[in-house]
Motif scaffolding. Sequence first.
Motif, mmCIF file in Angstrom:
data_model
loop_
_atom_site.group_PDB
_atom_site.id
_atom_site.type_symbol
_atom_site.label_atom_id
_atom_site.label_comp_id
_atom_site.label_asym_id
_atom_site.label_seq_id
_atom_site.Cartn_x
_atom_site.Cartn_y
_atom_site.Cartn_z
ATOM 1 N N PHE A 146 0.828 -1.215 0.000
ATOM 2 C CA PHE A 146 0.000 0.000 0.000
ATOM 3 C C PHE A 146 0.855 1.255 0.000
ATOM 4 O O PHE A 146 0.573 2.222 -0.715
ATOM 5 C CB PHE A 146 -0.939 -0.002 1.204
ATOM 6 N N GLY A 147 1.912 1.260 0.786
ATOM 7 C CA GLY A 147 2.788 2.426 0.839
ATOM 8 C C GLY A 147 3.470 2.707 -0.482
ATOM 9 O O GLY A 147 3.630 3.866 -0.884
ATOM 10 N N LEU A 148 3.874 1.644 -1.188
ATOM 11 C CA LEU A 148 4.535 1.821 -2.477
ATOM 12 C C LEU A 148 3.552 2.284 -3.544
ATOM 13 O O LEU A 148 3.885 3.113 -4.398
ATOM 14 C CB LEU A 148 5.202 0.518 -2.917
ATOM 15 N N LEU A 149 2.349 1.760 -3.511
ATOM 16 C CA LEU A 149 1.354 2.160 -4.512
ATOM 17 C C LEU A 149 0.906 3.602 -4.310
ATOM 18 O O LEU A 149 0.734 4.349 -5.276
ATOM 19 C CB LEU A 149 0.149 1.225 -4.445
ATOM 20 N N SER A 150 0.732 4.001 -3.066
ATOM 21 C CA SER A 150 0.248 5.355 -2.776
ATOM 22 C C SER A 150 1.362 6.392 -2.745
ATOM 23 O O SER A 150 1.100 7.590 -2.820
ATOM 24 C CB SER A 150 -0.487 5.367 -1.433
ATOM 25 N N GLY A 151 2.606 5.914 -2.617
ATOM 26 C CA GLY A 151 3.725 6.838 -2.511
ATOM 27 C C GLY A 151 3.917 7.376 -1.107
ATOM 28 O O GLY A 151 4.714 8.293 -0.889
ATOM 29 N N THR A 152 3.230 6.805 -0.126
ATOM 30 C CA THR A 152 3.365 7.257 1.255
ATOM 31 C C THR A 152 4.571 6.634 1.945
ATOM 32 O O THR A 152 4.909 7.015 3.067
ATOM 33 C CB THR A 152 2.099 6.925 2.065
ATOM 34 N N HIS A 153 5.206 5.675 1.284
ATOM 35 C CA HIS A 153 6.405 5.062 1.853
ATOM 36 C C HIS A 153 7.405 4.774 0.731
ATOM 37 O O HIS A 153 7.019 4.325 -0.344
ATOM 38 C CB HIS A 153 6.061 3.768 2.588
ATOM 39 N N LEU A 154 8.669 5.051 0.995
ATOM 40 C CA LEU A 154 9.725 4.840 0.014
ATOM 41 C C LEU A 154 10.630 3.696 0.434
ATOM 42 O O LEU A 154 10.979 3.562 1.607
ATOM 43 C CB LEU A 154 10.584 6.104 -0.127
ATOM 44 N N VAL A 155 11.003 2.882 -0.542
ATOM 45 C CA VAL A 155 12.093 1.919 -0.378
ATOM 46 C C VAL A 155 12.977 2.105 -1.607
ATOM 47 O O VAL A 155 12.566 1.794 -2.722
ATOM 48 C CB VAL A 155 11.595 0.467 -0.303
ATOM 49 N N LEU A 156 14.158 2.649 -1.430
ATOM 50 C CA LEU A 156 15.009 3.015 -2.556
ATOM 51 C C LEU A 156 15.935 1.862 -2.954
ATOM 52 O O LEU A 156 16.377 1.076 -2.107
ATOM 53 C CB LEU A 156 15.817 4.266 -2.216
ATOM 54 N N GLY A 172 12.198 -10.965 -11.171
ATOM 55 C CA GLY A 172 13.198 -9.928 -11.377
ATOM 56 C C GLY A 172 12.570 -8.566 -11.601
ATOM 57 O O GLY A 172 11.417 -8.309 -11.263
ATOM 58 N N TRP A 173 13.341 -7.677 -12.195
ATOM 59 C CA TRP A 173 12.891 -6.307 -12.449
ATOM 60 C C TRP A 173 12.047 -6.269 -13.715
ATOM 61 O O TRP A 173 12.365 -6.936 -14.703
ATOM 62 C CB TRP A 173 14.090 -5.375 -12.577
ATOM 63 N N ASP A 174 10.975 -5.495 -13.693
ATOM 64 C CA ASP A 174 10.080 -5.378 -14.842
ATOM 65 C C ASP A 174 10.696 -4.401 -15.846
ATOM 66 O O ASP A 174 10.736 -3.190 -15.608
ATOM 67 C CB ASP A 174 8.708 -4.879 -14.385
ATOM 68 N N GLU A 175 11.156 -4.925 -16.973
ATOM 69 C CA GLU A 175 11.910 -4.121 -17.930
ATOM 70 C C GLU A 175 11.041 -3.185 -18.757
ATOM 71 O O GLU A 175 11.551 -2.386 -19.551
ATOM 72 C CB GLU A 175 12.742 -5.047 -18.822
ATOM 73 N N ARG A 176 9.738 -3.241 -18.567
ATOM 74 C CA ARG A 176 8.848 -2.298 -19.251
ATOM 75 C C ARG A 176 8.902 -0.909 -18.626
ATOM 76 O O ARG A 176 8.506 0.073 -19.253
ATOM 77 C CB ARG A 176 7.400 -2.809 -19.206
ATOM 78 N N PHE A 177 9.380 -0.841 -17.388
ATOM 79 C CA PHE A 177 9.354 0.429 -16.653
ATOM 80 C C PHE A 177 10.609 1.246 -16.912
ATOM 81 O O PHE A 177 11.721 0.762 -16.746
ATOM 82 C CB PHE A 177 9.229 0.169 -15.155
ATOM 83 N N GLN A 178 10.407 2.508 -17.295
ATOM 84 C CA GLN A 178 11.498 3.463 -17.382
ATOM 85 C C GLN A 178 11.647 4.218 -16.058
ATOM 86 O O GLN A 178 12.744 4.643 -15.695
ATOM 87 C CB GLN A 178 11.238 4.463 -18.514
ATOM 88 N N ARG A 179 10.551 4.372 -15.333
ATOM 89 C CA ARG A 179 10.530 5.041 -14.033
ATOM 90 C C ARG A 179 9.854 4.120 -13.022
ATOM 91 O O ARG A 179 9.215 3.148 -13.387
ATOM 92 C CB ARG A 179 9.748 6.360 -14.124
ATOM 93 N N ASN A 180 9.974 4.479 -11.757
ATOM 94 C CA ASN A 180 9.336 3.701 -10.684
ATOM 95 C C ASN A 180 9.782 2.242 -10.696
ATOM 96 O O ASN A 180 9.029 1.335 -10.330
ATOM 97 C CB ASN A 180 7.804 3.778 -10.798
ATOM 98 N N GLN A 181 11.031 2.028 -11.096
ATOM 99 C CA GLN A 181 11.501 0.666 -11.283
ATOM 100 C C GLN A 181 11.603 -0.112 -9.978
ATOM 101 O O GLN A 181 11.233 -1.289 -9.913
ATOM 102 C CB GLN A 181 12.853 0.671 -12.000
ATOM 103 N N GLU A 182 12.129 0.533 -8.921
ATOM 104 C CA GLU A 182 12.284 -0.208 -7.669
ATOM 105 C C GLU A 182 10.944 -0.546 -7.053
ATOM 106 O O GLU A 182 10.766 -1.626 -6.483
ATOM 107 C CB GLU A 182 13.167 0.545 -6.664
ATOM 108 N N ALA A 183 9.962 0.371 -7.169
ATOM 109 C CA ALA A 183 8.622 0.097 -6.634
ATOM 110 C C ALA A 183 7.984 -1.068 -7.381
ATOM 111 O O ALA A 183 7.379 -1.959 -6.772
ATOM 112 C CB ALA A 183 7.750 1.337 -6.732
ATOM 113 N N ALA A 184 8.118 -1.081 -8.713
ATOM 114 C CA ALA A 184 7.554 -2.173 -9.511
ATOM 115 C C ALA A 184 8.199 -3.507 -9.154
ATOM 116 O O ALA A 184 7.527 -4.539 -9.068
ATOM 117 C CB ALA A 184 7.726 -1.877 -10.995
ATOM 118 N N PHE A 185 9.513 -3.490 -8.929
ATOM 119 C CA PHE A 185 10.226 -4.709 -8.537
ATOM 120 C C PHE A 185 9.736 -5.204 -7.173
ATOM 121 O O PHE A 185 9.438 -6.394 -6.985
ATOM 122 C CB PHE A 185 11.724 -4.433 -8.498
ATOM 123 N N LEU A 186 9.624 -4.301 -6.215
ATOM 124 C CA LEU A 186 9.205 -4.701 -4.875
ATOM 125 C C LEU A 186 7.740 -5.124 -4.832
ATOM 126 O O LEU A 186 7.363 -5.996 -4.035
ATOM 127 C CB LEU A 186 9.459 -3.562 -3.889
#
Length: 304
Positions: A146-156, A172-186
């Motif tokens: 929830f924190g990652l989806l809403s942006g209320t919590h960061l994990v860098l 693994g990492w979702d290679e479709r993403f140019q941004r928000n890569q770590e959030a998509a991975f987590l």
Amino acid sequence: MENTKNPIVSIIITTYKRSDMLKRAIDSVLNQSYKKIEVIVVDDNEPSTQYRKETELILADYASNPKIKYIRHPKNMNGAAARNTGIRNSKGNYICFLDDDDWYLSDKVKEQVMYLLDNKKFDGVYCGWNRNNKEVIPTKEGDLTFGLLSGTHLVLTNTIMIKREAAILCGGWDERFQRNQEAAFLLRFFNHGYRLGVVKKVLVQFDTRDRSNVADPKENEENFNFYLKIHEKQIEACDKVYKNGKKIIYSYRYRGVLLNYIKCKEYLAAFRFYLRVIKFIPLRFNIDLLIYITKKIKDCTVRL
């Protein structure tokens, strides 16, 4: 099989157009107090560029170091793809990630290894960081969807250590993403039932001087539309757990998009975006926007 007493840690350093900062990142890993490591440098520069030539010269200085593996991409493929390359070529029990312009404090790897060995219920761990002379020490653990989806919590990205097996099994990492890569991975990580622990210490230093990779406001809007669309099922799942969870996620994320338009002085685009958003979350969005603005005014008044 995990070596429970002295696990190998693979640190994946991805580099693109920042060869001038790369040596600092590499040395911060080699100087870790925990010594059972391998360093995988994935060069994502185009082969014909000056950046590739400079990166090759830097890595030549480490050619005799058995801990370092240097992998060149045949073309620029993006950071997510570079991290996946690193994962595929790793042999560690645990995996860490490091961007080329940032660096680890000397006990980063040791602290996180000790944490995972002592806390078997977690498949990964993150830590605190220093950015722009501001220390952030997180406390939340478990499923942080929830924190990652809403942006209320960061994990860098640079703060993470996870089990190699978990990184592979979650896709693994979702290679479709140019941004928000770590959030998509987590979000993949959490979607597979894995949980994240936290070391409540600053163990990573960020360098924010290079802003060449910052998205423009329109691109930022498109990136977040894509991010939210890809994770619709997890958003719906959050809505069943958190009251108004879906509205909160969309409201918070779109508030950030609107404020980015305003920050870049694209006021007409900001107004048009605002009109689009209030068509489907009018009350929630306006309330969240008002709360945010009120808080900012209050903060400014306190500082004065």
